[in-house]
Design a protein around this motif. Structure first.
Motif, PDB file in Angstrom:
ATOM      1  N   ILE A 197      -5.411 -45.120   8.854  1.00  0.00           N
ATOM      2  CA  ILE A 197      -4.949 -46.224   9.936  1.00  0.00           C
ATOM      3  C   ILE A 197      -6.792 -46.416   9.850  1.00  0.00           C
ATOM      4  N   ASN A 198      -7.183 -45.561  10.619  1.00  0.00           N
ATOM      5  CA  ASN A 198      -8.619 -45.890  11.498  1.00  0.00           C
ATOM      6  C   ASN A 198      -9.452 -45.733  10.240  1.00  0.00           C
ATOM      7  N   THR A 199      -9.703 -45.180   9.019  1.00  0.00           N
ATOM      8  CA  THR A 199     -10.595 -45.285   7.931  1.00  0.00           C
ATOM      9  C   THR A 199     -10.401 -46.272   6.768  1.00  0.00           C
ATOM     10  N   ASP A 200      -9.091 -46.870   6.926  1.00  0.00           N
ATOM     11  CA  ASP A 200      -8.492 -47.921   6.505  1.00  0.00           C
ATOM     12  C   ASP A 200      -9.110 -49.278   7.411  1.00  0.00           C
ATOM     13  N   SER A 201      -9.183 -49.302   8.237  1.00  0.00           N
ATOM     14  CA  SER A 201      -9.549 -50.499   9.389  1.00  0.00           C
ATOM     15  C   SER A 201     -10.946 -50.939   8.382  1.00  0.00           C
ATOM     16  N   LYS A 202     -11.691 -49.450   8.612  1.00  0.00           N
ATOM     17  CA  LYS A 202     -13.439 -49.572   8.459  1.00  0.00           C
ATOM     18  C   LYS A 202     -14.032 -49.531   6.583  1.00  0.00           C
ATOM     19  N   LYS A 203     -12.804 -50.151   5.946  1.00  0.00           N
ATOM     20  CA  LYS A 203     -12.804 -50.273   4.766  1.00  0.00           C
ATOM     21  C   LYS A 203     -12.964 -52.085   4.773  1.00  0.00           C
ATOM     22  N   GLN A 204     -12.631 -52.803   5.550  1.00  0.00           N
ATOM     23  CA  GLN A 204     -12.145 -53.588   5.256  1.00  0.00           C
ATOM     24  C   GLN A 204     -13.368 -54.964   5.184  1.00  0.00           C
ATOM     25  N   ASP A 205     -14.492 -54.242   3.968  1.00  0.00           N
ATOM     26  CA  ASP A 205     -15.574 -54.836   3.725  1.00  0.00           C
ATOM     27  C   ASP A 205     -15.655 -55.987   3.232  1.00  0.00           C
ATOM     28  N   LYS A 206     -15.531 -57.071   3.320  1.00  0.00           N
ATOM     29  CA  LYS A 206     -14.399 -58.175   2.273  1.00  0.00           C
ATOM     30  C   LYS A 206     -16.089 -59.165   2.358  1.00  0.00           C
ATOM     31  N   ILE A 207     -15.600 -59.323   0.361  1.00  0.00           N
ATOM     32  CA  ILE A 207     -16.701 -60.669   0.064  1.00  0.00           C
ATOM     33  C   ILE A 207     -15.428 -61.775   0.094  1.00  0.00           C
ATOM     34  N   ASP A 208     -15.208 -62.805   0.919  1.00  0.00           N
ATOM     35  CA  ASP A 208     -14.717 -63.548   0.570  1.00  0.00           C
ATOM     36  C   ASP A 208     -15.143 -64.866  -0.799  1.00  0.00           C
ATOM     37  N   ASN A 209     -14.252 -65.195  -1.136  1.00  0.00           N
ATOM     38  CA  ASN A 209     -14.254 -66.249  -2.157  1.00  0.00           C
ATOM     39  C   ASN A 209     -14.681 -65.342  -3.019  1.00  0.00           C
ATOM     40  N   PHE A 210     -14.353 -64.587  -4.414  1.00  0.00           N
ATOM     41  CA  PHE A 210     -14.754 -64.587  -5.278  1.00  0.00           C
ATOM     42  C   PHE A 210     -13.842 -64.677  -6.486  1.00  0.00           C
ATOM     43  N   TYR A 211     -14.302 -66.117  -7.099  1.00  0.00           N
ATOM     44  CA  TYR A 211     -13.529 -67.059  -8.200  1.00  0.00           C
ATOM     45  C   TYR A 211     -13.156 -65.994  -9.703  1.00  0.00           C
ATOM     46  N   TYR A 212     -12.508 -65.952  -9.769  1.00  0.00           N
ATOM     47  CA  TYR A 212     -11.914 -65.084 -11.226  1.00  0.00           C
ATOM     48  C   TYR A 212     -10.960 -65.836 -11.639  1.00  0.00           C
ATOM     49  N   PHE A 213     -11.251 -66.547 -12.969  1.00  0.00           N
ATOM     50  CA  PHE A 213     -10.428 -67.060 -14.067  1.00  0.00           C
ATOM     51  C   PHE A 213      -9.208 -68.047 -13.123  1.00  0.00           C
ATOM     52  N   GLY A 214     -10.525 -68.768 -11.952  1.00  0.00           N
ATOM     53  CA  GLY A 214      -9.313 -70.024 -11.191  1.00  0.00           C
ATOM     54  C   GLY A 214      -9.029 -69.450 -10.284  1.00  0.00           C
ATOM     55  N   LYS A 215      -9.036 -68.046  -9.619  1.00  0.00           N
ATOM     56  CA  LYS A 215      -8.064 -67.550  -8.789  1.00  0.00           C
ATOM     57  C   LYS A 215      -9.197 -66.915  -7.658  1.00  0.00           C
ATOM     58  N   VAL A 216      -8.837 -67.124  -6.290  1.00  0.00           N
ATOM     59  CA  VAL A 216      -9.380 -66.906  -5.377  1.00  0.00           C
ATOM     60  C   VAL A 216      -9.245 -65.105  -5.251  1.00  0.00           C
ATOM     61  N   TYR A 217     -10.357 -64.400  -4.821  1.00  0.00           N
ATOM     62  CA  TYR A 217      -9.777 -62.972  -3.854  1.00  0.00           C
ATOM     63  C   TYR A 217     -10.828 -63.008  -2.360  1.00  0.00           C
ATOM     64  N   ASP A 218     -10.532 -61.869  -2.308  1.00  0.00           N
ATOM     65  CA  ASP A 218     -10.934 -61.728  -1.276  1.00  0.00           C
ATOM     66  C   ASP A 218     -11.705 -59.759  -2.449  1.00  0.00           C
ATOM     67  N   ILE A 219     -13.031 -58.947  -1.585  1.00  0.00           N
ATOM     68  CA  ILE A 219     -12.629 -58.106  -2.616  1.00  0.00           C
ATOM     69  C   ILE A 219     -12.856 -56.697  -1.047  1.00  0.00           C
ATOM     70  N   VAL A 220     -12.146 -55.549  -1.177  1.00  0.00           N
ATOM     71  CA  VAL A 220     -11.989 -54.598  -0.371  1.00  0.00           C
ATOM     72  C   VAL A 220     -12.910 -53.451  -0.606  1.00  0.00           C
ATOM     73  N   TYR A 221     -13.668 -53.077  -0.295  1.00  0.00           N
ATOM     74  CA  TYR A 221     -14.332 -52.093  -0.770  1.00  0.00           C
ATOM     75  C   TYR A 221     -14.195 -50.863  -0.287  1.00  0.00           C
ATOM     76  N   GLY A 222     -14.260 -49.243  -0.887  1.00  0.00           N
ATOM     77  CA  GLY A 222     -13.646 -48.398  -0.192  1.00  0.00           C
ATOM     78  C   GLY A 222     -12.498 -47.599  -0.437  1.00  0.00           C
ATOM     79  N   PHE A 223     -12.568 -47.820  -1.451  1.00  0.00           N
ATOM     80  CA  PHE A 223     -10.581 -47.552  -2.290  1.00  0.00           C
ATOM     81  C   PHE A 223     -11.253 -46.385  -3.790  1.00  0.00           C
ATOM     82  N   ASN A 224     -10.335 -45.617  -3.839  1.00  0.00           N
ATOM     83  CA  ASN A 224     -10.571 -44.970  -5.365  1.00  0.00           C
ATOM     84  C   ASN A 224     -10.802 -45.957  -6.779  1.00  0.00           C
TER      85      ASN A 224
END
Length: 208
Positions: A59-86
């Protein structure tokens, strides 16, 4: 299912598969348990509490992974990117990825595949005699697409991937139509409208 750890309540997602072992991971604040079909809710709860110290670290590691880039647009949809996963995974308005370098490489490959599929589709739809187009992708500041009559190249703007896929389709039809009409004459727009009647809507979205 929910479970309480250190006065905090966490959602638990249970994924049952035909496997022997049980695996626990934490993603985006949720505890995910992958186990076999025979595992009961009680046994899963016991397993979580038996491994509470390890789950706290996750849980502690997961909370540190929430390095987000807001408003990534991909074919008309908006996503947040969360880094640190396999792995790279699209889920509930988020994209999970190992790091920016691997994500950019994955997206470029995906864009090339989608662009090529749509170009092949529209080439086969055209009834007129046009050459087999060669796809090129690059970032352009003033054009969404370019048709080279001599070498049969159709160059599409990388930034089209931010818009609804209907815009990509329109630009492809637009460029393929230039193989027949080399300017923007009335006959050119009649040909575009033959294959893409709602092209004006896409022009507005692209602010042409």
């Amino acid at each position: 299912m929910q479970i309480e750890i250190d006065d905090n309540v966490y959602d638990v997602e249970i994924i049952k598969k035909n496997n022997r072992n049980t695996y626990i991971r934490v993603k985006n604040g949720k505890i995910i348990v992958t186990t076999n079909y025979l595992a009961s809710t009680g046994s899963i709860k016991k397993l979580i509490y038996d491994n509470e110290s390890s789950i706290k670290k996750m849980i502690n590691t997961d909370s540190k992974k929430q390095d987000k880039i807001d408003n990534f647009y991909y074919f008309g949809k908006v996503y947040d990117i969360v880094y640190g996963f396999n792995d790279i995974e699209f889920s509930d308005g988020k994209i999970y990825a190992p790091n920016k370098e691997k994500f950019d490489k994955y997206i470029l490959k995906d864009i090339k595949s989608i662009y090529q599929d749509r170009l092949d589709y529209w080439y086969n739809v055209f009834e007129e005699d046009i050459p087999v187009p060669n796809l090129k992708i690059r970032k352009m500041t003033s054009r969404w697409g370019v048709c080279n009559i001599k070498n049969h190249n159709v160059t599409l703007n990388y930034e089209l991937s931010k818009y609804d896929i209907s815009c990509l389709d329109y630009v492809i039809v637009h460029e393929l139509s230039h193989f027949i009409h080399h300017n923007h004459s009335r006959n050119f727009w009649l040909l575009v409208s033959k294959y893409y009647p709602k092209y004006k809507e896409c022009k507005k979205m692209l602010k042409e």
